[in-house]
Scaffold this motif. Sequence first.
Motif, PDB file in Angstrom:
ATOM      1  N   GLY A 150       8.655  -9.006   3.887  1.00 33.57           N
ATOM      2  CA  GLY A 150       7.660  -8.191   4.599  1.00 33.57           C
ATOM      3  C   GLY A 150       6.411  -7.980   3.778  1.00 33.57           C
ATOM      4  N   ARG A 151       6.603  -7.707   2.508  1.00 30.63           N
ATOM      5  CA  ARG A 151       5.454  -7.496   1.621  1.00 30.63           C
ATOM      6  C   ARG A 151       4.640  -8.778   1.485  1.00 30.63           C
ATOM      7  NH1 ARG A 151       5.609  -3.926  -3.847  1.00 30.63           N
ATOM      8  NH2 ARG A 151       3.359  -3.879  -4.152  1.00 30.63           N
TER       9      ARG A 151
ATOM     10  N   LEU B 219       2.728  -9.752   4.810  1.00 28.48           N
ATOM     11  CA  LEU B 219       1.549  -8.939   5.073  1.00 28.48           C
ATOM     12  C   LEU B 219       0.414  -9.320   4.120  1.00 28.48           C
ATOM     13  CD1 LEU B 219       0.824  -6.207   6.859  1.00 28.48           C
ATOM     14  CD2 LEU B 219       0.332  -5.499   4.535  1.00 28.48           C
TER      15      LEU B 219
ATOM     16  N   CYS C 114       7.302  -4.595  12.818  1.00 28.20           N
ATOM     17  CA  CYS C 114       8.236  -5.433  12.073  1.00 28.20           C
ATOM     18  C   CYS C 114       9.577  -5.480  12.803  1.00 28.20           C
ATOM     19  CB  CYS C 114       8.433  -4.888  10.667  1.00 28.20           C
ATOM     20  SG  CYS C 114       6.913  -4.911   9.688  1.00 28.20           S
TER      21      CYS C 114
ATOM     22  N   ALA D 218       6.073  -4.204   4.024  1.00 29.92           N
ATOM     23  CA  ALA D 218       4.693  -4.219   4.531  1.00 29.92           C
ATOM     24  C   ALA D 218       3.984  -2.913   4.207  1.00 29.92           C
ATOM     25  CB  ALA D 218       4.701  -4.461   6.048  1.00 29.92           C
TER      26      ALA D 218
END
Length: 112
Positions: A33-34, A37, A53, A62
């Motif tokens: 997720g990080r 993004l 998400c 994120a």
Amino acid sequence: MSEERVTGFVGRLRRLGVTEVVTVVSDFSYDGGRAALLAHASTSTDRIDAVFCANDQLALGALDACRFDLKLAVPDDISIVGFDDVAEASRPAYQLTTVRQQIEELAAQTIR
């Protein structure tokens, strides 16, 4: 299952008149997720208003990318929504907006 979540979410946005929806694919992890993004933010000149998400781990990653890497305030600068309502989502450091699944109801429907 994630495809159904995204399809449902994007479909509802379109019915509400939102026409610009960008979909980014990642694994279901915090790191994914990080990274997703940050990768999208580095290649797009468009302002990101909100991120949905497909699970909470993606959302937590994120959210941290926004706060620590992009210096965005959540939810003032950007909105992030997760899915599953994991325990970490309610911790004071996150207070993530998330969709809670009704597990008992899903199980009952499956048995029927």
